[in-house]
Design an enzyme around this catalytic site. Structure first.
Site, short mmCIF file in Angstrom:
data_model
loop_
_atom_site.label_atom_id
_atom_site.label_comp_id
_atom_site.label_asym_id
_atom_site.label_seq_id
_atom_site.Cartn_x
_atom_site.Cartn_y
_atom_site.Cartn_z
CE LYS A 1 0.41 -2.01 4.13
NZ LYS A 1 -0.07 -2.87 5.15
CD GLU B 1 -9.14 -6.57 -3.90
OE1 GLU B 1 -9.72 -6.49 -5.00
OE2 GLU B 1 -9.42 -5.81 -2.94
CB VAL C 1 -7.19 -1.23 0.15
CG1 VAL C 1 -8.23 -0.53 1.02
CG2 VAL C 1 -6.34 -0.21 -0.58
CB ILE D 1 -12.17 -6.69 2.58
CG1 ILE D 1 -12.27 -7.02 4.07
CG2 ILE D 1 -13.50 -6.22 2.03
CD1 ILE D 1 -12.67 -5.82 4.93
CG ASP E 1 -1.38 0.40 7.29
OD1 ASP E 1 -0.68 -0.14 6.41
OD2 ASP E 1 -2.49 -0.02 7.63
CE LYS F 1 -3.86 -1.13 5.01
NZ LYS F 1 -4.05 -1.67 6.37
N1 HSE Z 1 -0.61 -3.18 9.66
C1 HSE Z 1 -1.74 -3.39 8.84
C2 HSE Z 1 -2.98 -3.45 9.73
C3 HSE Z 1 -1.57 -4.66 8.06
O1 HSE Z 1 -2.84 -3.58 10.94
O2 HSE Z 1 -4.07 -3.35 9.21
C4 HSE Z 1 -2.50 -4.79 6.90
O3 HSE Z 1 -2.30 -3.80 5.95
#
Ligand code: HSE
Length: 440
Positions: free
Chosen positions: A109, A133, A136, A140, A205, A209
Site C-alpha cells: 500500500k 487488491e 487495502v 476484503i 498505514d 489505503k
Molecule cells: N498493519 C496493517 C494493519 C496490516 O494492521 O491493518 C495490513 O495492511
C-alpha cells in the site's frame, strides 16, 4: 484439467504474507487451476531471510534465492508477486519487473499510495498489469468492489476501518481497559502490525489505503501527500467511556467524500453512532462502507491483516492476471478504475474546508459562568451544540471535565473556536477534539 502450460510466478519476500501466499497457492493448487484455467506455480522466490519451518508448501517452490532482482530478471517468470513492503527496494524491483514486460501483483500500500502514478504509467506503456487488491483492507475484495462491482455508480463517499492493528488496540482499550503498549505488542506478535508500528498508530498505514480508495472511487490521481492523517495515540480511556455514554463508539476511520468544492481525504479517530454496523466491527477486523448513488450503502467486512487473509487477495490477483493472459489480455480493468485519459483534476480539500461534527473534551474550573463562556464562543461562530455533559470533579480535583457534542461545522470555524476556548483563564490545557460522523 486444462492442457495449457502452467503460469510461472516469481515471489519477492517470504515473510507473513509471502508465507501465506506459498501456503494458499500450493494448498489450493487444484481449485485455483480450475478457476484460472491454468496451473499456477511459484518457480522462483527471493527472500533475504525466512523461517522455512513456518511455511507450509515451501518444498513446492521451484527455487529460492536471496536476490529479488534475480527473480524479476528471471526470463521464465511471467508474474512477479511483490511482498517485501516499503518503498525501497520494492519500487526498483517492481519498475524493473515492468520494464522486463512482467505482470506484477503487490500487497504494498505504501508503494502504490506514494508511487502508484509512476508505476501505473510505466505499466501502461509496457502493456502489463499491476494488481494490488491486498493493498487495502487485507482479505476484503474492496478494490474489486470499487473498480468493478460498483462501476455503474457515481460514488458519493466511502468510510472504512482500514487498519486492523489500530482497531484491535481501540477495541481492547474499550472492552478490557488494556494498556495501549501491551495491545500493540500483541498485534506485532500476531503479525498484524507494520514493520514500523508507528505507521499503524500514527495513521500512516490507513492513509496509504485511503489514498488508494479515494482514487478508485473518484478517478483522481493518487495524492498521499494531501491526505489528512491523525493517529489514535491521543485517545484516552475517558474518551472511550464518554463516547459510550453519548451513544457513540470511537473508531479510527479513513473517509473520502465527493463535495461540490473538492474531494475529502482524511484519516482520524471518529465518533460514530453505536447503532451503525460499522461501529461494531471489533478487533483486527476491517470494514468499509461505500455509498453509491444507484446501489445506496454497501458494507464490506473481513480480516484486514494476517497471513492467509492477505494471501487470499494476493492469490485472487494472480488468478485475475492468469485469466487475462489466457483469455483477452487487451481488455483489462484500468489500474485506478477510470481510463487513464479520463482522470479528473478535481482537487483534494484542505482539512480546514471539511465540514463535520465534533466531540470536544476540556477541563474547566468549577465556578459559575464557565460553561456559558464556552457556549458563547461556539454560538458566536455559528456552532450548534448537540449535547453537553459536565461531570462531577474527581475527589480533590480543581477541574471538572466538560464534554460537548456539536453539529456539523466547517473545520476552520472549529479551529478558531478551540483557539478561543483554550485562551479562557477558566479552561486548563488543550481542548481535546474528535470528529463525529453519522455515516447515515
Ligand atoms: N498493519 C496493517 C494493519 C496490516 O494492521 O491493518 C495490513 O495492511
Amino acid at each position: 484439467m486444462p492442457a495449457m502450460k502452467p503460469i510461472k510466478t516469481g515471489l519477492l519476500g517470504l515473510g507473513t504474507v509471502g508465507g501465506g501466499v506459498v501456503t494458499v497457492l500450493t494448498g489450493n493448487a487444484h481449485e485455483i487451476a480450475r478457476r484460472a484455467g491454468r496451473e499456477i506455480i511459484i518457480s522462483h522466490a527471493g527472500a533475504k531471510e525466512y523461517d522455512a519451518d513456518a511455511i507450509r508448501g515451501l518444498d513446492q517452490v521451484g527455487r529460492i534465492g536471496d536476490d529479488g532482482f534475480a527473480v524479476v530478471d528471471d526470463p521464465e517468470v511471467e508474474i512477479v508477486i511483490e511482498l517485501i513492503g516499503g518503498y525501497s527496494p520494492a519500487k526498483e524491483m517492481v519498475l524493473r519487473a515492468i520494464a522486463n514486460g512482467k505482470h506484477v501483483v503487490t500487497a504494498n500500500k505504501a508503494l502504490i499510495a506514494a508511487h502508484g502514478n509512476e508505476i501505473f504509467r510505466a505499466a501502461q506503456e509496457q502493456g502489463v498489469i499491476v494488481a494490488f487488491e491486498a493493498a487495502v483492507a487485507g482479505g476484503i475484495p474492496i478494490i474489486k468492489a470499487l473498480r468493478e462491482g460498483l462501476a455503474a455508480n457515481r460514488i458519493q463517499w466511502a468510510a472504512g476501518i482500514i487498519n486492523g492493528t489500530g482497531n484491535f488496540i481501540l477495541t481492547e482499550m474499550r472492552d478490557k481497559g488494556r494498556d495501549f503498549a501491551e495491545v500493540l505488542k500483541e498485534a506485532q506478535q500476531l503479525g498484524y502490525a507494520e514493520a514500523d508500528p508507528t505507521f499503524d498508530v500514527a495513521g500512516i498505514d490507513a492513509a496509504h489505503k485511503l489514498t488508494i480508495m479515494g482514487s478508485l472511487a473518484f478517478g483522481i490521481p493518487l495524492q498521499f501527500d494531501k491526505t489528512y492523517t491523525e493517529g489514535i495515540s491521543t485517545i484516552g480511556q475517558q474518551d472511550v467511556a464518554y463516547a459510550d455514554a453519548l451513544g457513540y463508539r470511537i473508531k479510527h476511520l479513513g473517509i473520502t467524500r465527493r463535495t461540490d468544492s473538492g474531494i475529502e481525504l482524511r484519516v482520524h479517530p471518529t465518533l460514530i453512532p453505536a447503532r451503525r454496523l460499522i461501529a461494531n466491527v471489533d478487533g483486527v477486523m476491517n470494514a468499509v462502507l461505500v455509498q453509491g448513488d444507484a446501489v445506496g450503502p454497501t458494507l464490506y467486512y473481513g480480516a484486514g491483516a494476517g497471513s492467509l487473509p492477505t494471501a487470499s487477495s494476493v492469490v485472487a490477483d494472480v488468478i485475475d492476471v492468469a485469466r487475462a493472459l489466457t483469455t483477452d489480455p487487451g481488455n483489462r480493468v484500468p489500474h485506478l478504475a477510470f481510463q487513464p485519459d479520463a482522470m479528473s483534476d478535481f482537487s483534494v480539500l484542505a482539512m480546514a474546508d471539511v465540514h463535520t461534527a465534533y466531540y470536544l473534551r476540556m477541563q474547566a474550573v468549577d465556578q459559575p459562568g464557565v460553561l456559558s463562556a464556552v457556549t458563547a464562543i461556539l454560538g458566536n461562530l455559528d456552532i450548534s451544540i448537540e449535547a453537553i455533559i459536565q461531570k462531577e470533579p474527581a475527589p480533590g480535583a480543581d477541574h471538572v471535565p466538560i464534554i460537548i457534542l456539536t453539529q456539523r461545522v466547517q473545520e476552520r470555524n472549529m479551529n478558531t473556536a478551540i483557539r478561543h476556548i483554550e485562551a479562557l483563564d477558566t479552561i486548563a490545557g488543550n481542548v481535546h477534539r474528535i470528529r463525529v460522523e453519522s455515516l447515515g
